[in-house]
Design a protein around this motif. Structure first.
Motif, short mmCIF file in Angstrom:
data_model
loop_
_atom_site.label_atom_id
_atom_site.label_comp_id
_atom_site.label_asym_id
_atom_site.label_seq_id
_atom_site.Cartn_x
_atom_site.Cartn_y
_atom_site.Cartn_z
N VAL A 152 -31.53 -20.96 16.54
CA VAL A 152 -32.78 -20.95 15.56
C VAL A 152 -33.70 -21.86 15.89
CG1 VAL A 152 -33.24 -21.59 13.22
CG2 VAL A 152 -30.89 -20.40 13.68
N LEU A 200 -40.43 -22.61 20.41
CA LEU A 200 -41.28 -22.86 19.12
C LEU A 200 -42.03 -24.28 19.17
CD1 LEU A 200 -38.53 -22.63 16.39
CD2 LEU A 200 -40.70 -21.47 16.52
N PHE A 217 -37.24 -26.85 11.92
CA PHE A 217 -36.22 -25.57 11.85
C PHE A 217 -34.74 -26.21 12.05
CE2 PHE A 217 -39.70 -22.93 12.65
CZ PHE A 217 -39.41 -21.79 12.32
N TYR A 229 -31.88 -25.08 9.73
CA TYR A 229 -30.55 -24.52 10.33
C TYR A 229 -29.32 -25.35 10.10
CZ TYR A 229 -26.89 -23.72 13.87
OH TYR A 229 -25.76 -23.39 14.54
N VAL A 275 -37.97 -19.28 7.59
CA VAL A 275 -38.81 -19.37 8.78
C VAL A 275 -40.43 -18.79 8.48
CG1 VAL A 275 -39.10 -18.22 10.92
CG2 VAL A 275 -36.87 -18.72 10.38
N CYS A 335 -43.33 -21.86 9.04
CA CYS A 335 -44.52 -21.68 9.87
C CYS A 335 -45.93 -21.44 9.01
CB CYS A 335 -44.22 -20.34 10.64
SG CYS A 335 -42.88 -20.63 11.95
N SER A 383 -40.01 -9.22 7.44
CA SER A 383 -38.90 -10.11 7.86
C SER A 383 -37.60 -9.59 7.22
CB SER A 383 -39.22 -11.44 7.32
OG SER A 383 -38.06 -12.40 7.27
N CYS A 400 -34.22 -9.28 9.22
CA CYS A 400 -32.88 -10.03 8.87
C CYS A 400 -31.71 -8.98 8.38
CB CYS A 400 -33.32 -10.92 7.77
SG CYS A 400 -34.37 -12.57 8.53
N LEU A 423 -44.13 -17.93 17.12
CA LEU A 423 -43.30 -17.45 16.38
C LEU A 423 -42.98 -15.92 16.88
CD1 LEU A 423 -41.21 -17.66 14.06
CD2 LEU A 423 -43.43 -17.11 12.42
N ASP A 467 -40.04 -15.76 19.12
CA ASP A 467 -38.91 -15.88 18.60
C ASP A 467 -38.42 -14.70 17.85
OD1 ASP A 467 -38.47 -18.42 19.48
OD2 ASP A 467 -37.26 -19.08 17.78
#
Length: 320
Positions: free
Chosen positions: A56, A61, A69, A73, A170, A174, A185, A189, A265, A268
Motif C-alpha cells: 500500500v 509515493l 499510508f 494500512y 488514499v 493525498c 476510485s 476498488c 499517485l 501507484d
C-alpha cells in the motif's frame, strides 16, 4: 427487503477462549498508549511483515506521504484480520467492537493502541471523516453474519464497504476530497475486490463463504456442490468467464482516475489497477479453472509491472 442471503453456517460455534489470543500478540490493545514515535514504528514494522501483491505504501509515493499510508494500512490490515483470522464469528464481532471503540478514542484524542496513536496524526492532518474507517468495519461484521449473496447488486453493496473506503482513504491522504475522484476510485476498488473474489473461490468456500452471486450460479447451472467438490465443469468455467468480463469492465471504468491525480499517485493507482487486471488475466490463462487452483501473478510478471511503473516515473521526472 435486502436480497442478501444469510447463512448460519458462516458463524462458528462460539468459544469463550477465542479472542485476542488467537491473533499475533502485538495486535492486542495495550494498557498504556505508546509514544508517537513508537506508534509510527509499529505501523512501519507491520507493513514490512505483511506482504501484499503490491505494498500500500509503495516506494513510488512521495516520502512525505509514506508514514500516513503506513498508518492507514496498519488500520486496514488489523481490521481485516479481526474479521478473517479469528476463526470464530462471535469472537470476531466482539473484537471488532473493541477495535471500533479504539477508533472512537482516536477521534476523541485518547487512543491506546499504537495504530490509533499513529493514525490520529494522519486523521488530523488529512481531515479524514471517521465514517470512512467505520465503513470497513461494517464489511468485516457482515462477513460474520452473511455467507451468500443473492445478486450481483448485493455483491456490489458489500464492495461499497469492504473495498471502496480504502480508495477514499488514499484520496484523503493525498488531498483529494471531491465526489468525482471518489466515484472513479470506487470503480477500481470494486474491480480489485471482484478480482480477488474470482481468484479465491475455493479459499472463500473453505471459510463458508461464496461471493459468486447465487442468481449467476442458477443462470449457468452451477451448484454449491460443484464448488465444494472443486469441479471445474464447463458450466463453471462459463460462469467465471462471465464474472471476469464484469471485473474487466469495472477496471476500465476506473482508469480515468489516473489522469486526474498527481504523477506520484497516478503511478501507484496504475500499478494497483494493472496488478488487479493481471489477476483476471491469470484466471483466463488457466482456462477459468480456479477451483482448487488459485491463480497467481508470477514473480516475473510482478517485476515487469513494477519495472514499467519505475520507468514511467523516471520519464515523468525528465519531463519536469
Amino acid at each position: 427487503m435486502s436480497s442478501i442471503a444469510s447463512d448460519s453456517r458462516s458463524a462458528a460455534v462460539s468459544s469463550p477462549s477465542v479472542g485476542w489470543g488467537t491473533l499475533p500478540p502485538e495486535y492486542a490493545i495495550p494498557e498504556e498508549a505508546p509514544t508517537l514515535a513508537e506508534a509510527r514504528e509499529y505501523c512501519r514494522r507491520l507493513a514490512r511483515t505483511h506482504y501484499e501483491n503490491f505494498s500500500v505504501a509503495s516506494w513510488f509515493l512521495p516520502a512525505r506521504l509514506r508514514q500516513d499510508f503506513l498508518n492507514v494500512y496498519a488500520y486496514c490490515r488489523i481490521s481485516d484480520d479481526l474479521g478473517d483470522e479469528v476463526g470464530d464469528a462471535n469472537s470476531s464481532l466482539q473484537l471488532l467492537e473493541q477495535w471500533e471503540a479504539e477508533l472512537d478514542a482516536c477521534y476523541a484524542g485518547s487512543p491506546r493502541h499504537p495504530v490509533f496513536v499513529a493514525l490520529a496524526e494522519t486523521v488530523r492532518k488529512c481531515e479524514i471523516p471517521k465514517q470512512t474507517f467505520v465503513d470497513l468495519l461494517t464489511a468485516f461484521r457482515q462477513d460474520q453474519r452473511v455467507s451468500r449473496y443473492s445478486s450481483f447488486e448485493d455483491v456490489l453493496s458489500y464492495c461499497r464497504y469492504s473495498a471502496n473506503p480504502v480508495g477514499h482513504l488514499v484520496l484523503y491522504v493525498c488531498g483529494y476530497r471531491d465526489a468525482e475522484r471518489q466515484a472513479l476510485s470506487d470503480f477500481t476498488c470494486t474491480a480489485l475486490q471482484l478480482a480477488n473474489f474470482w481468484q479465491d473461490v475455493s479459499v472463500d468456500y473453505s471459510k463458508g463463504r461464496i461471493y459468486l452471486p447465487l442468481e449467476d450460479l442458477r443462470r449457468f447451472g452451477v451448484t454449491e456442490d460443484d464448488i465444494g467438490a472443486q469441479r471445474n465443469t464447463s458450466a463453471f468455467c462459463d460462469l467465471m468467464r462471465f464474472e471476469v468480463a464484469r471485473a474487466r469492465d469495472w477496471f476500465r471504468r476506473g482508469l480515468p482516475l489516473i489522469e486526474k491525480v498527481d504523477r506520484e499517485l497516478a503511478i501507484d493507482i496504475e500499478l494497483f489497477s494493472r496488478g488487479g487486471q493481471e489477476i483476471v488475466n491469470a484466471i483466463e490463462g488457466q482456462g477459468y479453472n480456479v477451483l482448487g487452483r488459485r491463480p497467481a501473478i508470477s514473480k516475473s510478471r510482478k517485476l515487469a509491472l513494477v519495472a514499467r511503473a519505475a520507468w514511467g516515473k523516471l520519464l515523468r521526472r525528465r519531463q519536469k
